[in-house]
Design a protein around this motif. Structure first.
Motif, mmCIF file in Angstrom:
data_model
loop_
_atom_site.group_PDB
_atom_site.id
_atom_site.type_symbol
_atom_site.label_atom_id
_atom_site.label_comp_id
_atom_site.label_asym_id
_atom_site.label_seq_id
_atom_site.Cartn_x
_atom_site.Cartn_y
_atom_site.Cartn_z
ATOM 1 N N ASP A 194 114.016 -32.370 -7.870
ATOM 2 C CA ASP A 194 112.585 -32.091 -8.003
ATOM 3 C C ASP A 194 111.787 -33.067 -7.600
ATOM 4 O O ASP A 194 110.709 -32.740 -6.778
ATOM 5 C CB ASP A 194 112.055 -32.163 -9.658
ATOM 6 N N THR A 195 112.215 -34.372 -7.382
ATOM 7 C CA THR A 195 111.568 -35.501 -6.545
ATOM 8 C C THR A 195 111.434 -35.099 -5.153
ATOM 9 O O THR A 195 110.475 -35.340 -4.502
ATOM 10 C CB THR A 195 112.430 -36.713 -6.953
ATOM 11 N N ALA A 196 112.536 -34.792 -4.614
ATOM 12 C CA ALA A 196 112.636 -34.319 -3.199
ATOM 13 C C ALA A 196 111.779 -33.234 -2.799
ATOM 14 O O ALA A 196 111.151 -33.400 -1.854
ATOM 15 C CB ALA A 196 113.983 -33.882 -2.785
ATOM 16 N N ALA A 197 111.570 -32.126 -3.655
ATOM 17 C CA ALA A 197 110.683 -31.449 -3.367
ATOM 18 C C ALA A 197 109.112 -31.623 -3.578
ATOM 19 O O ALA A 197 108.170 -31.134 -2.524
ATOM 20 C CB ALA A 197 110.811 -30.034 -4.356
ATOM 21 N N ARG A 198 108.945 -32.708 -4.427
ATOM 22 C CA ARG A 198 107.390 -33.202 -4.632
ATOM 23 C C ARG A 198 107.005 -33.892 -3.459
ATOM 24 O O ARG A 198 105.878 -33.847 -2.946
ATOM 25 C CB ARG A 198 107.610 -33.989 -5.967
ATOM 26 N N VAL A 199 107.926 -34.654 -3.154
ATOM 27 C CA VAL A 199 107.596 -35.616 -1.828
ATOM 28 C C VAL A 199 107.492 -35.008 -0.606
ATOM 29 O O VAL A 199 107.016 -35.283 0.313
ATOM 30 C CB VAL A 199 108.480 -36.950 -1.767
#
Length: 487
Positions: A194-199
Motif C-alpha cells: 500500500d505504501t509503494a502504491a501511495r508514493v
C-alpha cells in the motif's frame, strides 16, 4: 491522539543556493586543513577559535559572524559529504540547546563554501546535509523544533543544477531508510504494498500493482507462499512499472521483501532478532529507487519486483526437508528455513524475466551473514554473470558514494546447489554468500544478471559520513545511478 509513526516517506531539508547571506541567519563556514608545509600556522583564529580543518570536525564559535566551523580535510569532494553530515548533526543539537534555554528556535542556517568549490563539492556537501541528520522515531510526543532549510552560499554557476539530482538520490536513500526502519507490527507485506502504491501516485508513467496471496497461489509462486505460510499476515508481490515514452532499454530490479524474519522453524537466536525489521532492505531500495528513477524521468524502462512475506513460526510454517515448486516449475529442496530470501527471489526472478523480457536483471537483498563477515558493514557484494554489468554497478556506486566489491561465482561450487530430491538445493553448505548467489543464478537463464548482497551495509550501529544508526538505504542511490548510466 497523533499517530506515533512518523510520516513515510519523511521530509528532507530544503536546500537553497544563493550568493548572499540573509541577515540573522546562523552561518557555518567550511575550512580546509592546513598543508604539511604550513602546519598549524596555516589557519588563523576565527572568533577566538583556531579551526583544525579536519574532515568532519565541527567547532562552535562563541561570538561573531560565523557560528560553526566545519573541516573539509584535504578538500576532496568526499570530505565535503563527511563535513556536511557532521555539520547538520551539530547544528541540530545547537537548535535543541537553544530551545531548552528558552531562545527562539532558528529553522534555517547557511553554509559558506570556499571559492574553489565546484559542482561535485556541492553535490557531496548536499548528500551530507540531507542525510546526515536523518531521524526515525516512533513517539506520541509532539515533534520538536527542527531545521527546515539550508542555504548554500556559493557563486558556482552549476550549483543549482547539481542539487536537482542530489535531492532525488538523497530522497531515495531516506525513503528506503524509512521503509526498513518501520517496525514490523506496522510493516506487513500489505502495508508495504500500500505504501509503494501511495508514493507512486501522481508520478508520470509509474504504476504499482499489488498481487495478493490468492493470485500468488493461482500463478504458482511456491517460494513466496512457503515462506509466508507461517504468518497471519499474507504475502504480496509488489510490481512497479515505469514506462517512459521512447525508451528502448528495459531493466528488471528485484528486491527481497521479508518484512520480518524469525528464521522460521530454523529459528534465529533471540539476541539479534529485533533487527530483522530491516530484512526487507533490498525491497525497500527497489521501491525507493524506482520512484526516484520515475521522478527524474530517466529515459529507461524499469520494472521493480518486491516479493514480500513475513517468515514466521506456526503450524503452517514451511519445514526443512520440504520440496517447494517455484514459479516456472523448478523445485527446491529446503535445507534451512532461515535461508528464505533466496526462496522468494527465485519466484520473482523467473516471473519478471518471463513476463517482461528485460535486457538485464539486478537483484538486491540482505541475503547472507557470510557477506557481512567477508566485506564488513560498509561495502556491498556484487556477483555478476557479465564483467560489463559488474563494472557498471561498481562505477555507479563510486559516483554516489557507495562502495561495492565484486565477488566470484565459483564454478567449482556450482554442483553443490544441484539437488537429489529436487532440482536444486537451497542451503547446501559451503561459503554462504557464493552458494546463495549460485542458487539464484539457477533462476535467471541467459539474461545478464547482477546480485547485490547488502547484508552488511544495509544496517549501521553507529554514525559515519551521511549514515546514522539503523537502516542506511544502501544501494538505492547506486541503482538510480546505474539506470541513469543506460540513458
Amino acid at each position: 491522539m497523533r499517530n506515533p509513526l512518523p510520516p513515510v516517506p519523511g521530509k528532507l531539508l530544503e536546500l537553497e543556493v544563493s550568493d548572499d547571506l540573509r541577515r540573522g541567519t546562523p552561518l557555518a563556514t567550511l575550512i580546509a586543513a592546513p598543508s604539511e608545509e604550513d602546519g598549524d600556522a596555516g589557519l588563523a583564529e576565527i572568533g577566538g577559535v583556531r579551526p583544525t580543518g579536519k574532515a568532519g570536525d565541527v567547532q562552535t564559535v562563541p561570538a561573531g559572524r560565523v557560528r560553526w566551523l566545519a573541516g573539509v580535510g584535504d578538500g576532496e569532494p568526499k570530505q565535503y559529504r563527511k563535513a556536511g553530515a557532521a555539520l547538520v548533526r551539530a547544528v541540530s543539537s545547537a537548535l535543541e540547546e537553544d530551545v531548552k534555554a528558552g531562545q527562539k528556535a532558528f529553522r534555517a542556517f547557511a553554509v559558506e563554501l570556499p571559492e574553489d568549490a565546484g559542482a561535485e563539492h556541492v553535490e557531496e556537501l548536499a548528500f551530507g546535509l540531507l542525510l546526515g541528520g536523518y531521524r526515525f522515531t516512533v513517539t506520541a510526543e509532539e515533534p520538536k523544533p527542527s531545521l527546515r532549510t539550508v542555504r548554500l552560499i556559493t557563486r558556482h554557476k552549476d550549483a543549482t543544477d547539481a542539487l536537482d539530482r542530489v535531492r532525488e538520490l538523497a530522497a531515495a536513500a531516506a525513503f528506503a531508510r524509512d521503509l526498513a526502519n518501520t517496525p514490523s507490527n506496522v510493516k506487513t507485506p500489505a502495508w508495504l504494498a500500500d505504501t509503494a502504491a501511495r508514493v507512486a501516485g501522481g508520478i508520470p508513467n509509474l504504476t504499482v500493482t499489488a498481487r495478493d496471496e490468492k493470485w500468488l497461489a493461482e500463478q504458482g509462486f511456491g517460494g513466496v507462499l512457503a515462506v509466508g505460510g507461517g504468518s497471519a499476515a499474507p504475502p504480496r508481490l509488489i510490481e512497479l512499472e515505469y514506462r517512459p515514452r521512447g525508451a528502448t532499454t528495459h531493466l528488471l530490479l528485484v528486491g527481497k521483501g521479508i518484512t520480518f524474519d524469525t528464521g522460521g522453524l530454523s529459528i534465529k537466536p533471540a539476541d539479534g532478532m529485533h533487527l530483522m525489521r530491516t530484512d526487507m532492505a533490498g525491497g525497500a531500495v527497489i521501491i525507493a529507487a524506482v520512484r526516484a528513477i520515475a521522478a527524474l524521468r530517466l529515459p529507461v524502462k524499469v520494472t521493480g519486483l518486491v516479493p514480500a512475506a513475513e517468515n514466521h513460526v506456526s503450524g503452517s510454517s514451511y519445514r526443512p526437508g520440504d520440496i517447494v515448486r517455484h514459479y516456472g516449475g523448478k523445485t527446491t529442496e529446503v535445507g534451512n528455513t532461515d535461508a528464505e530470501g533466496r526462496m522468494v527471489l527465485a519466484d520473482a526472478l523467473v516471473y519478471g524475466i518471463k513476463k517482461h523480457k528485460p535486457d538485464a536483471v539486478i537483484d538486491a537483498a540482505t541475503l547472507t551473514g557470510a557477506m557481512k563477515v567477508s566485506l564488513g558493514v560498509r561495502t556491498g557484494g556484487v556477483f555478476a554473470t557479465e564483467d560489463a554489468l559488474a563494472e557498471r554497478v561498481t562505477k555507479a556506486g563510486e559516483r554516489v558514494g557507495e562502495a561495492w566489491w565484486r565477488m566470484p561465482l565459483l564454478e567449482d561450487l556450482a554442483e553443490t546447489v544441484q539437488g537429489s530430491l529436487g532440482d536444486v538445493r537451497q542451503a547446501p553448505g559451503g561459503p554462504g554468500g557464493i552458494v546463495a548467489a549460485l542458487f539464484l543464478r539457477e533462476f535467471v537463464g541467459d539474461v545478464p544478471w547482477a546480485h547485490l548482497d547488502i547484508a552488511g551495509p544495509a544496517r549501521a550501529d553507529k554514525s559515519y559520513a551521511d549514515v546514522v544508526p539503523g537502516a542506511t538505504g544502501f544501494a538505492a542511490r547506486t541503482l538510480v545511478e546505474l539506470v541513469a548510466s543506460y540513458a
